[in-house]
Design an enzyme around this catalytic site. Structure first.
Site, PDB file in Angstrom:
ATOM      1  N   GLY A   1     -26.291  69.111  -9.947  1.00  0.00           N
ATOM      2  CA  GLY A   1     -25.828  70.455  -9.577  1.00  0.00           C
ATOM      3  C   GLY A   1     -24.324  70.612  -9.764  1.00  0.00           C
TER       4      GLY A   1
ATOM      5  N   PRO B   1     -37.076  62.715  -4.760  1.00  0.00           N
ATOM      6  CA  PRO B   1     -37.297  61.259  -4.785  1.00  0.00           C
ATOM      7  C   PRO B   1     -38.775  60.893  -4.812  1.00  0.00           C
ATOM      8  CG  PRO B   1     -36.684  61.980  -2.582  1.00  0.00           C
ATOM      9  CD  PRO B   1     -36.617  63.184  -3.449  1.00  0.00           C
TER      10      PRO B   1
ATOM     11  N   SER C   1     -34.096  70.547 -11.134  1.00  0.00           N
ATOM     12  CA  SER C   1     -34.584  69.221 -10.731  1.00  0.00           C
ATOM     13  C   SER C   1     -35.687  68.784 -11.687  1.00  0.00           C
ATOM     14  CB  SER C   1     -35.190  69.271  -9.332  1.00  0.00           C
ATOM     15  OG  SER C   1     -34.271  69.730  -8.386  1.00  0.00           O
TER      16      SER C   1
ATOM     17  N   GLU D   1     -25.617  60.127 -16.602  1.00  0.00           N
ATOM     18  CA  GLU D   1     -24.465  59.824 -15.756  1.00  0.00           C
ATOM     19  C   GLU D   1     -23.486  58.934 -16.515  1.00  0.00           C
ATOM     20  OE1 GLU D   1     -25.331  58.587 -11.703  1.00  0.00           O
ATOM     21  OE2 GLU D   1     -26.944  60.045 -11.662  1.00  0.00           O
TER      22      GLU D   1
ATOM     23  N   CYS E   1     -33.315  57.984 -11.842  1.00  0.00           N
ATOM     24  CA  CYS E   1     -34.354  58.784 -12.510  1.00  0.00           C
ATOM     25  C   CYS E   1     -35.470  58.006 -13.198  1.00  0.00           C
ATOM     26  CB  CYS E   1     -33.699  59.714 -13.520  1.00  0.00           C
ATOM     27  SG  CYS E   1     -32.664  60.942 -12.733  1.00  0.00           S
ATOM     28  N   PHE E   2     -35.132  57.000 -13.992  1.00  0.00           N
ATOM     29  CA  PHE E   2     -36.154  56.410 -14.866  1.00  0.00           C
ATOM     30  C   PHE E   2     -37.387  55.959 -14.088  1.00  0.00           C
ATOM     31  CE2 PHE E   2     -33.260  55.028 -18.666  1.00  0.00           C
ATOM     32  CZ  PHE E   2     -33.144  56.349 -19.014  1.00  0.00           C
TER      33      PHE E   2
ATOM     34  N   ARG F   1     -27.656  53.916  -7.498  1.00  0.00           N
ATOM     35  CA  ARG F   1     -29.081  54.091  -7.176  1.00  0.00           C
ATOM     36  C   ARG F   1     -29.951  53.288  -8.152  1.00  0.00           C
ATOM     37  NH1 ARG F   1     -29.370  60.549  -6.617  1.00  0.00           N
ATOM     38  NH2 ARG F   1     -28.013  60.400  -8.430  1.00  0.00           N
TER      39      ARG F   1
HETATM   40  N1  LIG Z   1     -28.754  62.079 -11.641  1.00  0.00           N
HETATM   41  C1  LIG Z   1     -29.096  62.268 -12.888  1.00  0.00           C
HETATM   42  O1  LIG Z   1     -28.568  61.652 -13.819  1.00  0.00           O
HETATM   43  C2  LIG Z   1     -30.144  63.297 -13.238  1.00  0.00           C
HETATM   44  C3  LIG Z   1     -30.274  63.707 -14.574  1.00  0.00           C
HETATM   45  C4  LIG Z   1     -31.206  64.665 -14.870  1.00  0.00           C
HETATM   46  C5  LIG Z   1     -32.019  65.186 -13.884  1.00  0.00           C
HETATM   47  N2  LIG Z   1     -31.895  64.752 -12.591  1.00  0.00           N
HETATM   48  C6  LIG Z   1     -32.749  65.370 -11.589  1.00  0.00           C
HETATM   49  O2  LIG Z   1     -31.994  66.370 -10.900  1.00  0.00           O
HETATM   50  C7  LIG Z   1     -32.383  66.434  -9.534  1.00  0.00           C
HETATM   51  C8  LIG Z   1     -31.171  66.223  -8.651  1.00  0.00           C
HETATM   52  O3  LIG Z   1     -30.664  64.936  -8.898  1.00  0.00           O
HETATM   53  P1  LIG Z   1     -29.250  64.470  -8.359  1.00  0.00           P
HETATM   54  O4  LIG Z   1     -28.986  63.139  -8.969  1.00  0.00           O
HETATM   55  O5  LIG Z   1     -28.261  65.563  -8.520  1.00  0.00           O
HETATM   56  O6  LIG Z   1     -29.596  64.297  -6.802  1.00  0.00           O
HETATM   57  P2  LIG Z   1     -28.579  64.218  -5.587  1.00  0.00           P
HETATM   58  O7  LIG Z   1     -29.289  63.515  -4.493  1.00  0.00           O
HETATM   59  O8  LIG Z   1     -27.264  63.693  -6.065  1.00  0.00           O
HETATM   60  O9  LIG Z   1     -28.316  65.739  -5.184  1.00  0.00           O
HETATM   61  C9  LIG Z   1     -29.269  66.553  -4.593  1.00  0.00           C
HETATM   62  C10 LIG Z   1     -28.569  67.414  -3.556  1.00  0.00           C
HETATM   63  O10 LIG Z   1     -29.513  68.375  -3.065  1.00  0.00           O
HETATM   64  C11 LIG Z   1     -29.214  68.607  -1.698  1.00  0.00           C
HETATM   65  N3  LIG Z   1     -30.354  69.246  -1.040  1.00  0.00           N
HETATM   66  C12 LIG Z   1     -31.570  68.726  -0.766  1.00  0.00           C
HETATM   67  N4  LIG Z   1     -32.360  69.645  -0.170  1.00  0.00           N
HETATM   68  C13 LIG Z   1     -31.621  70.766  -0.067  1.00  0.00           C
HETATM   69  C14 LIG Z   1     -31.866  72.063   0.454  1.00  0.00           C
HETATM   70  N5  LIG Z   1     -33.048  72.380   0.997  1.00  0.00           N
HETATM   71  N6  LIG Z   1     -30.893  72.975   0.416  1.00  0.00           N
HETATM   72  C15 LIG Z   1     -29.672  72.665  -0.117  1.00  0.00           C
HETATM   73  N7  LIG Z   1     -29.378  71.462  -0.635  1.00  0.00           N
HETATM   74  C16 LIG Z   1     -30.343  70.520  -0.609  1.00  0.00           C
HETATM   75  C17 LIG Z   1     -28.886  67.225  -1.165  1.00  0.00           C
HETATM   76  O11 LIG Z   1     -28.152  67.292   0.042  1.00  0.00           O
HETATM   77  C18 LIG Z   1     -28.087  66.632  -2.335  1.00  0.00           C
HETATM   78  O12 LIG Z   1     -26.694  66.826  -2.179  1.00  0.00           O
HETATM   79  C19 LIG Z   1     -33.472  65.388  -9.355  1.00  0.00           C
HETATM   80  O13 LIG Z   1     -34.721  66.006  -9.502  1.00  0.00           O
HETATM   81  C20 LIG Z   1     -33.235  64.436 -10.505  1.00  0.00           C
HETATM   82  O14 LIG Z   1     -34.423  63.796 -10.909  1.00  0.00           O
HETATM   83  C21 LIG Z   1     -30.966  63.840 -12.265  1.00  0.00           C
END
Ligand SMILES: NC(=O)c1ccc[n+]([C@@H]2O[C@H](COP(=O)([O-])OP(=O)(O)OC[C@H]3O[C@@H](n4cnc5c(N)ncnc54)[C@H](O)[C@@H]3O)[C@@H](O)[C@H]2O)c1
Length: 458
Positions: free
Chosen positions: A16, A92, A130, A164, A275-276, A345
């Site tokens: 985000g 998750p 997500s 990342e 993720c993987f 992670r």
């Molecule tokens: N990290 C990566 O490299 C990556 C890449 C592509 C896709 N994704 C996907 O993107 C999604 C997010 O991943 P991320 O790594 O950013 O996770 P993250 O845990 O870093 O961030 C998720 C955020 O969402 C917030 N959140 C949860 N429930 C909420 C709600 N009801 N209202 C408001 N905020 C809320 C959490 O507090 C957290 O800060 C996942 O589905 C992941 O699979 C991640």
């Protein structure tokens, strides 16, 4: 200033935050607000010390923040004002009940859908950012369509492919952006609105449109294919160690075939990241649900090989060091799951460190960006682990060094100086194959690399 549209992103995490920062930077005509239930995270996004480390992220956030990029705790207000809502909350692996250990835990996702419904006075486009099981959009639509006022919501899937460590670069110059929607008139209109956002900086031919289910499934499939390549080369690395073949030479020879390509063919201690594993297990669970057991088993083996490779690394360390590491000091170079991130992670370093601790080794962890996260992860460990950012100090008096993250700094260290400060015989276990093994052997190290014959002085 009057903005063309209000974009909201729910979830200020690794996806985000950077994604919205880039959208805001590239589209000054949109107001972009990022909200999160985690208030500390929001405060950090507003501060000088951003909650995540990504090369180039600081500059881009500073440039757009306060202009058209805002971080806020006011989720309900944000929802009400938004025209487009990206949902980027965490998904998750479920730890309880049906599908525990495999299925995606969609509780955060569903809570968000209900919150959007409760706080909307006008129609909106909801964008799945997500990574979600295929057909999640259907569930979201069902929840959103519970509204009495007949407000129109369209659910669009726009999975994120950033990696990342190179998130900003990936977002600024993506290989592709994928946008899927229902193929109804309203669905296609919503899809076009999201296309219009990205078209501000992404060449049109790199924006792929599809139906919503294809978009959802493409993200899971892309991650499964990427992880599969790592498990494939890692499985061959084990065979190399038995046969005096060299995995880097094999990977090079194989990767020069243009049908195969040379990317993602680097053998290592294993893949990590949030993720993987999660996404493959999710794919496995979906296949099982549809009765496709052979397909499920095929993909599950990718995760199994990865776990085996991590275990093998610890077993090789043990065997190399005369079958005991008890009481020996072992320095871990790199705790992040990959270079250029502080994210740990599912990092193989967690598995390796805990494996060494079980063998009663004294583990010193060094990492340029991930030490705070490492400390948190190992909070439960009572003794045997310490943390030292400076690699030279971390290595002092140790019996072995394990390279677990491919940070550039570890390539360029003065290993003669390090060797002088270590116990003898000194070992290096290169879990990323980034060092000059012959040179290290020549100066006196015993060197164990992935998929290569060990170089030993005894
Ligand atoms: N990290 C990566 O490299 C990556 C890449 C592509 C896709 N994704 C996907 O993107 C999604 C997010 O991943 P991320 O790594 O950013 O996770 P993250 O845990 O870093 O961030 C998720 C955020 O969402 C917030 N959140 C949860 N429930 C909420 C709600 N009801 N209202 C408001 N905020 C809320 C959490 O507090 C957290 O800060 C996942 O589905 C992941 O699979 C991640």
């Amino acid at each position: 200033m009057k903005f063309k549209k209000n974009i909201l992103c729910i979830g200020a995490g690794y996806v985000g935050g950077p994604t919205m920062a880039v959208i805001a930077a590239k589209c000054p005509q949109y107001k972009v607000t990022v909200v999160d239930i985690n208030e500390k995270r929001i405060r950090e996004w507003e501060s000088e010390n951003l909650p995540i480390y990504e090369p180039g992220l600081d500059d881009i956030v500073k440039m757009a923040r306060g202009r058209n990029l805002f971080f806020s705790k006011e989720i309900e207000k944000g929802i009400n004002e938004a025209d487009i809502i990206f949902v980027s909350v965490n998904t998750p692996t479920k730890t309880f009940g049906q599908g525990a250990g495999r299925a995606a835990d969609l509780q955060y996702w569903e809570r968000t859908a209900r919150q959007i419904l409760a706080n909307s006075d006008s129609g909106k486009i909801i964008v799945e950012k997500s990574t979600l099981p295929v057909r999640t959009a259907e569930a979201m639509e069902k929840i959103l369509n519970l509204n009495q006022e007949k407000i129109g919501f369209e659910v669009v899937s726009n999975p994120e492919f950033l990696s990342e460590g190179t998130a900003v670069k990936d977002l600024e110059k993506p290989d592709r952006v994928l946008i899927g929607s229902r193929e109804t008139e309203a669905g296609i209109k919503a899809r076009k609105e999201i296309v219009e956002v990205y078209a501000n900086w992404v060449p049109r031919e790199r924006i792929i449109e599809s139906n919503v289910w294809s978009a959802e499934l493409s993200k899971l499939t892309a991650n499964a294919f990427l992880a599969q390549r790592i498990s494939s080369i890692n499985s061959i690395s084990a065979l190399c160690e038995k046969t005096e073949a060299d995995i880097d030479e094999v990977a090079y020879a194989v990767g020069t075939d243009s049908r195969i390509g040379n990317k993602f063919l680097k053998a290592s201690v294993g893949f990590g990241g949030s993720c993987f594993k999660k996404d493959i297990l999710n794919l496995v669970y979906i296949c099982q649900n549809y009765g496709l057991y052979e397909v499920a088993d095929y993909w599950e083996s990718v995760v199994k090989i990865n776990e085996w490779q991590e275990g093998r690394f610890v077993r090789n360390m043990l065997a190399g060091m005369f079958n005991t590491v008890a009481g020996k000091k072992i320095t871990v170079f790199g705790f992040a799951f990959k270079a250029n991130t502080g994210d740990i992670r599912e990092s193989p370093a967690i598995y390796v460190t805990r494996g060494l601790l079980e063998e009663r080794a004294m583990v010193v962890i060094s990492d340029p960006k991930a030490l705070e996260n490492a400390k948190k992860d190992l909070e439960d460990v009572k003794e045997g682990v310490s943390f030292e950012k400076d690699p030279y100090r971390a290595a002092e008096g140790s019996h072995a060094i394990a390279i677990l993250t491919e940070w550039d700094i570890y390539r360029d260290l003065d290993y003669e100086r390090i060797l002088q400060s270590m116990a003898t015989p000194a070992f290096i276990f290169d879990g990323r194959n980034i060092l000059d093994h012959k040179k290290l052997f020549k100066i006196g190290f015993n060197v164990f690399a992935i998929g290569k014959s060990p170089l030993k002085h005894f």
